[in-house]
Design an enzyme around this catalytic site. Sequence first.
Site, short mmCIF file in Angstrom:
data_model
loop_
_atom_site.label_atom_id
_atom_site.label_comp_id
_atom_site.label_asym_id
_atom_site.label_seq_id
_atom_site.Cartn_x
_atom_site.Cartn_y
_atom_site.Cartn_z
N SER A 1 0.61 -1.61 -9.47
CA SER A 1 -0.19 -2.56 -9.75
C SER A 1 0.07 -3.74 -9.04
O SER A 1 1.18 -3.86 -8.47
CB SER A 1 -0.20 -3.04 -11.44
OG SER A 1 1.17 -3.72 -11.59
N ASP A 2 -0.74 -4.62 -8.67
CA ASP A 2 -0.53 -5.62 -7.96
C ASP A 2 0.39 -6.50 -8.99
O ASP A 2 0.39 -6.20 -10.46
CB ASP A 2 -1.91 -6.84 -7.78
CG ASP A 2 -1.67 -7.63 -6.62
OD1 ASP A 2 -0.36 -8.29 -6.44
OD2 ASP A 2 -2.45 -8.18 -5.86
N TRP A 3 1.08 -7.59 -8.59
CA TRP A 3 2.05 -8.21 -9.57
C TRP A 3 1.26 -9.08 -10.88
O TRP A 3 0.82 -10.01 -10.46
CB TRP A 3 2.81 -9.34 -8.71
CG TRP A 3 4.19 -8.62 -8.23
CD1 TRP A 3 5.47 -9.09 -8.21
CD2 TRP A 3 4.37 -7.37 -7.37
NE1 TRP A 3 6.10 -8.08 -7.49
CE2 TRP A 3 5.65 -7.32 -7.01
CE3 TRP A 3 3.28 -6.24 -7.03
CZ2 TRP A 3 5.88 -6.15 -6.46
CZ3 TRP A 3 3.73 -5.40 -6.34
CH2 TRP A 3 4.92 -5.12 -6.08
#
Length: 794
Positions: A282-284
Amino acid sequence: MLYSFLSAAALLAPALAVVQPLNTTILGQYGHSPAVYPSPNATGAGGWEEALAKAKEFTAQLTAAEKADMVTGKPGPCVGNIVAIPRLGFGGLCLQDGPLAIRTVDYASVFPAGVTTAASFDRKLMYERGAAMGAEFRGKGAQVALSPVAGPLGRSAYAGRNWEGFSPDPYLTGVAMEETITGLQSNGLQACAKHWIGNEQETQRNPTYKNGSIVQESISANIDDRTMHELYMWPFANAVRAGVASVMCSYQRLNGSYACENSKALNGYLKEELGFQGYVMSDWGATHSGVPSIEAGLDMNMPGGLGLYGLTFGEASDFGGNVTIAVNNGTLDASRVDDMVIRIMTPYFFLGQDKDYPTVDPSSADLNTFSPKDTWFREYVLNGTRSRDVRADHGALIRKHGAESTVLLKNVDNALPLKSPKIISVFGNDASEDTQGFYNQVDFEYGTLVAGGGSGTGRLTYLITPLEAIKARASKDGALVQQWLNNTLVATSDISTLAIPETPSVCLVFLKTWAEEAADRVSLELDWDGNDVVESVASYCNNTIVVTHSSGINDLPWADHENVTAILAAHYPGQESGNSIVDILYGDVNPSGKLPYTIALSNDDYNGLPTTAVNSTDPDAWQAWFEEKLEIDYRFFDAQNMSVRYEFGFGLSYSTFELSDLAMSSCASANVSATPAPQSATTPGGNPALWENLYNITVTLKNTGDVAGATVPQLYLSYPDSAPAGTPPKQLRGFEKVMLESGESESVSFELMRRDFSYWDVSSQEWVIPAGEFGVSVGFSSRDLKVVGSVSVV
Ligand SMILES: *[C@@H]1O[C@H](CO)[C@@H](O)[C@H](O)[C@H]1NC(C)=O
Ligand SMILES: *[C@@H]1O[C@H](CO)[C@@H](O)[C@H](O)[C@H]1NC(C)=O
Ligand SMILES: *[C@@H]1O[C@H](CO)[C@@H](O)[C@H](O)[C@H]1NC(C)=O
Ligand SMILES: *[C@@H]1O[C@H](CO)[C@@H](O)[C@H](O)[C@H]1NC(C)=O
Ligand SMILES: *[C@@H]1O[C@H](CO)[C@@H](O)[C@H](O)[C@H]1NC(C)=O
Ligand SMILES: *[C@@H]1O[C@H](CO)[C@@H](O)[C@H](O)[C@H]1NC(C)=O
Ligand SMILES: *[C@@H]1O[C@H](CO)[C@@H](O)[C@H](O)[C@H]1NC(C)=O
Ligand SMILES: *[C@@H]1O[C@H](CO)[C@@H](O)[C@H](O)[C@H]1NC(C)=O
Ligand SMILES: *[C@@H]1O[C@H](CO)[C@@H](O)[C@H](O)[C@H]1NC(C)=O
Ligand SMILES: *[C@@H]1O[C@H](CO)[C@@H](O)[C@H](O)[C@H]1NC(C)=O
Ligand SMILES: *[C@@H]1O[C@H](CO)[C@@H](O)[C@H](O)[C@H]1NC(C)=O
Ligand SMILES: *[C@@H]1O[C@H](CO)[C@@H](O)[C@H](O)[C@H]1NC(C)=O
């Protein structure tokens, strides 16, 4: 991903005058994302079979808690961390930003940005940059580089992160992805293609939280299936085919469902259709659920905690312990968790990361403001050598790449190259030393720009400014160099009152444009009154040469000014900026960069604007309709038959070139079918038949000028009328940078594969080659086509 601290701009969405209220008619078309389950198991296809077997063996030895750790980030020395399992000899994973440098370390290089690199139109350069950058990540002990970027692709001229990626043309970006990934991974490093997918604006990329809960969802990128295939997925197909280890899912929603829990995007498009064999992270903070995300195809949650940006540091996670709980209570199939770990460990073994991998440089832990030491709740052994210098001889490479990526947009009366000018006047706050430090995270007024802001920036260890490089070069001619760096002063003054020499040989104006993650640009103008600076200087100086250091598209209203004799777009060139531009100005390097986007005549000409200024408090109010479909950048200007200032692919040289002798030869052994033969098994990059060469097209290129130089013949295809409505008038399908001595000729060949001739047919869910004649044109830009022919493929 997010960078360490949010700027005010990140929190205040800029207010462009674009308001798109909910349209229920369109909502009906895009209002949901199809369910695609279950998540496909990795098969190791494409050469990873042996590594897959090792990954399975490794996974089989893990406890449930260890499996949960493997798929869940924790605070630690790197921007993303997977903890070690010493009993199995697994040292953990260190994930580091970003696309133009390893960011949170010392003694590393700052390379040219993605947009700069795209402007080189040079495959070899793209590979070399990736390989050199990858060596620095490895040297600092990072197993995973969060690079490169193909989303944003560049639907909107205003999008804040376009410069991190390459070009709004999917073919050019596809080649750049492939070369960068191959270069990075040649070091035994894992690359991460990001952000999957539809991440075309920063405004409302994340939901609005109040008191810890979501009150308004993030922007939903509503993209039809054909546009998805032919534009946004296209470069990711190159990335997967190149063997990219990981893919990062993006912040925003797609057709109403978060990209990191969208089963159509992750299970369907990425793992089934493109045959992706690595892992999705996932992106952060882009993870919004546990089991639903896992079942939709998300394999690793980063940075792992709960809340916006995963910043609630502590063991609590949507993944982590919840993975074990969900398996135990029968909600989640244990085999899905195994597949997540297997997908994470397959590239690790494939790339040999189990053998002699460098340790994490302890300097990284100190510079990582994202998860500082007091947030760590697991142990990290940081006993490696501190502050290793990984820069090697990359400065020389960066200087060369910066020069070879510079685009010469105007050059009248041979203003360039400079001919030992004796009086040089330099203007603009972009010419000289940075006054606010070497870690670009704000749009400071004084100092040259070599990178934008956010997680995609770099930490300079030194910077060669334009002014310092000009002085060094000019001293060889015994020249006089004077500078006026205050834009306000220059813009508002009568230049003749500034004690400027009466007859400057040349006036060099350095201007800049900032862009950063988490905010879209609010304007296409050059920053700090750049247009007024040019007007002011040019009203006095009849040899005014403008150089821009910019994130991308700029309005250039003074381009036709009689006294503006040359314009150079250098974008963000990295740490050797001054040397790179001086090499071009003095003709040591003949410019060969080409615009990787279109500069319109007027700002009003651009379409695909970001959605902003949504006033409604409806939780679902933020919707971006990609109604322009395939018509982005030159595809739009061509379809609308609009004049532009500088078209896609345009860029001048100090030499002249000629193209002739267009020839085509079929590479197919038998008659070509309209659709590819069905594939027998999932393959990275999708059906291998799409990548088979169907035609070789050759032209003869000649350098007809007086000096050696490189240029870029570009091949554009025009589809036959039988292609469905909405097919762009022409599309880039080949380019090659070629260096020639004065008078020299060379045959240049383009290999066109099945995908290049196909459109995505929504009803049959297949790539189809339309019947009839394709127009084939080769030229020096998208609107300077020199040789044309045609070919029927099926
Ligand atoms: C909604 O979109 C449809 C299809 O594009 C269009 O015909 C209609 O005019 C739009 N309605 C509104 C209220 O904008
Ligand atoms: C989005 O909706 C369009 C139109 O219904 C559909 O073709 C496409 O597959 C959907 N994409 C995703 C990721 O849901
Ligand atoms: C994945 O593999 C496991 C174990 O071999 C099997 O039980 C499971 O059904 C497979 N899942 C899918 C989606 O094929
Ligand atoms: C925020 O949440 C807390 C605890 O749940 C509650 O006491 C407080 O009233 C809430 N504040 C707002 C502005 O809703
Ligand atoms: C499981 O997830 C919930 C939020 O959905 C969270 O409150 C809880 O702390 C998590 N549990 C663990 C063990 O991480
Ligand atoms: C099982 O565990 C998961 C993760 O904590 C939770 O989301 C789910 O509601 C649980 N289901 C049942 C039936 O207890
Ligand atoms: C560093 O720590 C690792 C893990 O504990 C150990 O294997 C290695 O020998 C240590 N290296 C040095 C130089 O102390
Ligand atoms: C720049 O010039 C303006 C206009 O003359 C002046 O007001 C300002 O103080 C100058 N800035 C600096 C840093 O000297
Ligand atoms: C430019 O200006 C210089 C000095 O002001 C003058 O000598 C020269 O002739 C001018 N050139 C042109 C092309 O007008
Ligand atoms: C161009 O420069 C000359 C000085 O060399 C000046 O006289 C003239 O007005 C300038 N032209 C414009 C359009 O400003
Ligand atoms: C939204 O708010 C802005 C600023 O208050 C206003 O100018 C604009 O007209 C509003 N738009 C709509 C659609 O209400
Ligand atoms: C096409 O070009 C490639 C590379 O130049 C060459 O290897 C191949 O033999 C060519 N094929 C045909 C049919 O011309």
